[in-house]
Structure formats: C-alpha cells, structure tokens
Design an enzyme around this catalytic site. Structure first.
Site, PDB file in Angstrom:
ATOM      1  N   ASP A  16     -19.276 -97.162 -18.349  1.00 58.49           N
ATOM      2  CA  ASP A  16     -18.178 -97.789 -17.599  1.00 58.49           C
ATOM      3  C   ASP A  16     -18.470 -97.877 -16.109  1.00 58.49           C
ATOM      4  OD1 ASP A  16     -16.480 -98.505 -19.654  1.00 58.49           O
ATOM      5  OD2 ASP A  16     -15.462 -96.560 -19.685  1.00 58.49           O
ATOM      6  N   ARG A  97     -11.177 -83.786  -9.178  1.00 62.63           N
ATOM      7  CA  ARG A  97     -10.898 -85.164  -8.764  1.00 62.63           C
ATOM      8  C   ARG A  97     -10.576 -85.309  -7.281  1.00 62.63           C
ATOM      9  NH1 ARG A  97     -13.701 -85.467 -12.474  1.00 62.63           N
ATOM     10  NH2 ARG A  97     -13.231 -86.381 -14.486  1.00 62.63           N
ATOM     11  N   ASP A 126      -6.992 -89.232 -14.680  1.00 61.68           N
ATOM     12  CA  ASP A 126      -7.963 -89.221 -13.580  1.00 61.68           C
ATOM     13  C   ASP A 126      -7.725 -90.370 -12.604  1.00 61.68           C
ATOM     14  OD1 ASP A 126      -9.170 -86.862 -14.354  1.00 61.68           O
ATOM     15  OD2 ASP A 126     -10.535 -87.858 -15.732  1.00 61.68           O
ATOM     16  N   SER A 177     -14.866 -88.225 -25.740  1.00 65.00           N
ATOM     17  CA  SER A 177     -14.922 -88.437 -24.296  1.00 65.00           C
ATOM     18  C   SER A 177     -14.969 -87.048 -23.665  1.00 65.00           C
ATOM     19  CB  SER A 177     -13.676 -89.199 -23.836  1.00 65.00           C
ATOM     20  OG  SER A 177     -13.525 -89.042 -22.443  1.00 65.00           O
TER      21      SER A 177
HETATM   22  N1  ARG Z   1      -6.820 -84.113 -19.997  1.00 64.64           N
HETATM   23  C1  ARG Z   1      -7.632 -83.487 -19.024  1.00 64.64           C
HETATM   24  C2  ARG Z   1      -7.071 -83.716 -17.645  1.00 64.64           C
HETATM   25  O1  ARG Z   1      -6.291 -84.619 -17.491  1.00 64.64           O
HETATM   26  C3  ARG Z   1      -9.057 -83.859 -19.146  1.00 64.64           C
HETATM   27  C4  ARG Z   1      -9.407 -85.278 -18.832  1.00 64.64           C
HETATM   28  C5  ARG Z   1     -10.813 -85.510 -19.242  1.00 64.64           C
HETATM   29  N2  ARG Z   1     -11.391 -86.648 -18.639  1.00 64.64           N
HETATM   30  C6  ARG Z   1     -12.318 -87.366 -19.262  1.00 64.64           C
HETATM   31  N3  ARG Z   1     -12.805 -88.359 -18.619  1.00 64.64           N
HETATM   32  N4  ARG Z   1     -12.693 -87.093 -20.481  1.00 64.64           N
HETATM   33  O2  ARG Z   1      -7.375 -83.016 -16.736  1.00 64.64           O
END
Ligand code: ARG
Length: 399
Positions: A16, A97, A126, A177
């Site tokens: 991506d 992040r 994210d 993922s």
């Molecule tokens: N659900 C978790 C969070 O919001 C993990 C997100 C994982 N991100 C990913 N790109 N797989 O912090």
C-alpha cells in the site's frame, strides 16, 4: 482531493505505501514524494526498504532510528499511566503513531514540503492517529491519504504497483495484517475475523504456546524509580534493553497474549490479537508497586484517569490538551513510586510473589496482628460511631 507539491510519505515498504508513491505522482499531480521510514524495533532491514521507495519513484528515502524515543517518550509514560485500552490492550501500535507523525512533520519542515501522506485505509484507527497528530503539530500542512480514496481492491493495488515497477509480494503472503514494534505485535484480519474461531497457531510469533513453555518456572524482579522500570533481576538497564529483555523473558514463558474484541474509533468492533509480553509484565509490576506506594484516594482517582488516558491515546489525541493535562496529574503521582516487584512466570501465568518499597505507605506496625501492633483498637469504636451515624439515622426512620 487534497493537493500539495512536495510530500513526505510515511513509508513501511508494504504494497500500500509503495503504491502511494506512483499514485501521488501520476494521479494526484504531486511533483516530489519523499519517503520516510521509521525504525521502531520491528526488526526489518531498512536499506532494502529505502531502495524500494527509490525504485517506486521517491526522490529521497530517509530512515530514522526512533526506538529510543518510542521507549522513553511514549512507552514509559504509558507504563506510568498503566495504559490499557478497554482494560486490556497496552497500546503498542497506538503509541508509535504520534511519534511517526511528529517525524513526518519534522522532515516536512526541514525539506520545505507543503504536505505529508500516509497509506492508511479508511476503516482503521491509525489514519485517525496520523491525521490528528499532524493536525495538532502542523495544522497548515496538507494531509494526503490516497489509500483512503483510491477505491482499489488488494488485487487492483498489486496490479497498479506492478505497472509502476513495484514487485508483487513474493509469496501469497500471510492472511493477517500485522503491525510490529519494540512494544509488541498486533495481528488482525484473515481467519481472525470470525470472533468465535480460536486463533490459528501461526498467528503468534513472539510468545511461546503456554503448554510448550518450560516446565521450570522463572522468577523475574523489576525495580522502579519514579514510576519508571530501571532494573531487571537486579541489573540496571537502559529502557530499550529492559523492554527487549522483558519481551524475551515473558514471551519464553508464554505470558502476554491477548485475544479481544475492541471498539475502534470509527465505531467498528474488531477482533484483535496482541503479543505484548514486556508491556504487560511492566504494567502489572507498576500497578503492583503503586498499590503499596500511593495513598488510597490518589490511587482511586488515578485508576479512573488512567482509563481516560488510554482512550485518548487510542483515539489519536496524544498531542491534545486533555492528554497533556492528565500527564501533569499522572507525573505528580510518580515521585513516590520507587521499589521492586517479583513475579513467577510459568506456562502463560504471571503470579506476583512480593513487592517492596522502602518509602512506601505499608506500615508493618499498623498492619500486623502480632504483639508489635501499634494500632489503637479502642479508637475504632468512636470512628465507627460517627462513620455509621447516617446509617443508624436512616435505619431508625425506616424501621
Ligand atoms: N487495533 C490496534 C490499534 O488500533 C492495532 C492496529 C494494527 N495496525 C495494523 N496496521 N495492523 O492500535
């Protein structure tokens, strides 16, 4: 569509974010894309990632080691706050992040860029964290989010990439993922989308299957100064090394797996697996130490504000005014959190063995049932007489 001439892109090397480069250049008319990749302790080789960004058309590809700031500026405050979203998730992805966003902004300023970009889709948390952190730090910068708008399926994205010199993923790849950094590993999607299904064994990577963990338990001792973990088994360690060792130790004994349904910012319930052995161990230890160091009313209020703190971090409000105000309170409570805690790790369990704080509030002379008891038992009667006055009044009226 948001426009910009020169854009700094948060780059991971995945399909991506790679496709974002030609897409921004060809479809959105950006003149110059600079790729920025952060080393967060994910263990990826960063030089091939840099080369990949250049082949995809980036004018520059920058890599920065952010492991230490991740630990010191983000994980340590989270440990002091016992930060657990919905009581369980130690925010391992969420904490990284705002740090990445901060550096995107920094690079954008240094290069005179007028925009930043990321490859997040429109369903996750994210995107919210990146967008809000950038908005808080640099409200004038344009935020370009092609993956939220291009409407391509996975297959379309890969095909688009191949037309622009981005090789398709070699293997069929994992159905999951995955996000990985020093603080833990987050896994979602694929078979995990069925919340009834037990996670397949191949989901896990950092933490051993509890049944397969050593038959011999291990004792781990964590020492704290002002709420920060500073020693492991008596050895003073820098925070990054301490986290790495805590991950390995707890992971080897099967401790630190989480399987939960969580509430995303966008309102979706999602099934998430986490492997966060070090964070969970250190937060457990910190909570345990606080219970012997903090005054009861401070602790009761802190437990409420901790939940709010974790929500704010999860929801992308790291740089917001409430989060900063809560940090003031949380930091003020940590001066007195000094001492050590011992656990026994055994086949997925982590059992507290003891805690010690030289200047804690635990007073043996008051707590003891032995002969040394200093507590004035007779004084209890007067206390209870007044404490119970309202109760007796009420009971007499309603008899
Ligand atoms: N659900 C978790 C969070 O919001 C993990 C997100 C994982 N991100 C990913 N790109 N797989 O912090």
């Amino acid at each position: 569509m948001v426009r910009a001439r020169r854009v700094v892109l948060a780059y991971s090397g995945g399909v991506d974010t790679s496709v974002c480069i030609p897409y921004l250049l060809q479809e959105w008319g950006v003149e110059d894309v600079v790729a920025f990749a952060a080393d967060l302790g994910q263990g990826d080789e960063l030089e091939p990632i840099r080369q990949k960004a250049l082949r995809a058309g980036a004018s520059q590809a920058l890599v920065e080691d952010l492991v230490e700031p991740l630990m010191k500026e983000f994980a340590l405050p989270a440990i002091r706050a016992n930060g657990l979203y919905q009581g369980r998730y130690p925010l391992s992805t969420a904490l990284a992040r705002p740090l990445i966003a901060r550096h995107l902004v920094k690079v954008a300023r240094e290069l005179g860029a007028d925009g930043v970009a990321h490859g997040c889709t429109g369903k996750g948390n994210d995107q919210v964290r990146f967008d809000l952190a950038i908005a808080a730090l640099a409200p004038d910068l344009a935020i370009l989010t092609p993956a939220r708008e291009w409407g391509m399926s996975r297959e379309d994205t890969i095909a688009y990439g191949e037309r622009h010199g981005i090789p398709a993923p070699v293997s069929k790849g994992s159905p999951y993922s995955i996000d990985l950094n020093l603080l833990g590993r987050s896994i979602e999607a694929g078979p995990l989308e069925d919340p009834w299904l037990e996670p397949p064994a191949d989901v896990y990577d950092l933490i051993c299957r509890p049944e397969a963990a050593p038959d011999e338990a291990v004792v781990v001792e964590i020492g704290f100064a002002h709420g920060n973990p500073v020693t492991l088994n008596g050895h003073p360690l820098d925070p990054v090394t301490l986290m790495r060792q805590a991950n390995v130790l707890a992971g080897a004994h099967g401790y630190g797996r989480i399987d939960m349904i969580e509430d995303r910012v966008v309102g979706i319930k999602s099934r998430e697996i986490y492997e966060t052995p070090g964070m969970l161990l250190l937060i457990r230890a910190h909570q345990e130490l606080e219970s012997i160091c903090l005054a009861a009313d401070v602790m009761a209020t802190k437990r409420q504000l901790e939940q709010r703190w974790a929500e704010l971090v999860y929801q992308g409000l790291w740089f917001g005014p409430l989060k900063q105000a809560l940090d003031g309170f949380l930091d003020a409570t940590q001066k007195e959190v000094n001492g050590r805690v011992r656990f026994r790790l055994y086949k997925g369990s982590c059992t507290v063995m003891g805690r010690e704080a030289a200047n804690g509030l635990y007073d043996m002379d008051l707590a003891t049932y032995g002969r040394e008891d200093q507590f004035d038992h007779r004084a209890a009667a007067g206390f209870i007489y007044i404490w119970g006055l309202a109760t007796r009044l009420w009971a007499n009226r309603h008899r």
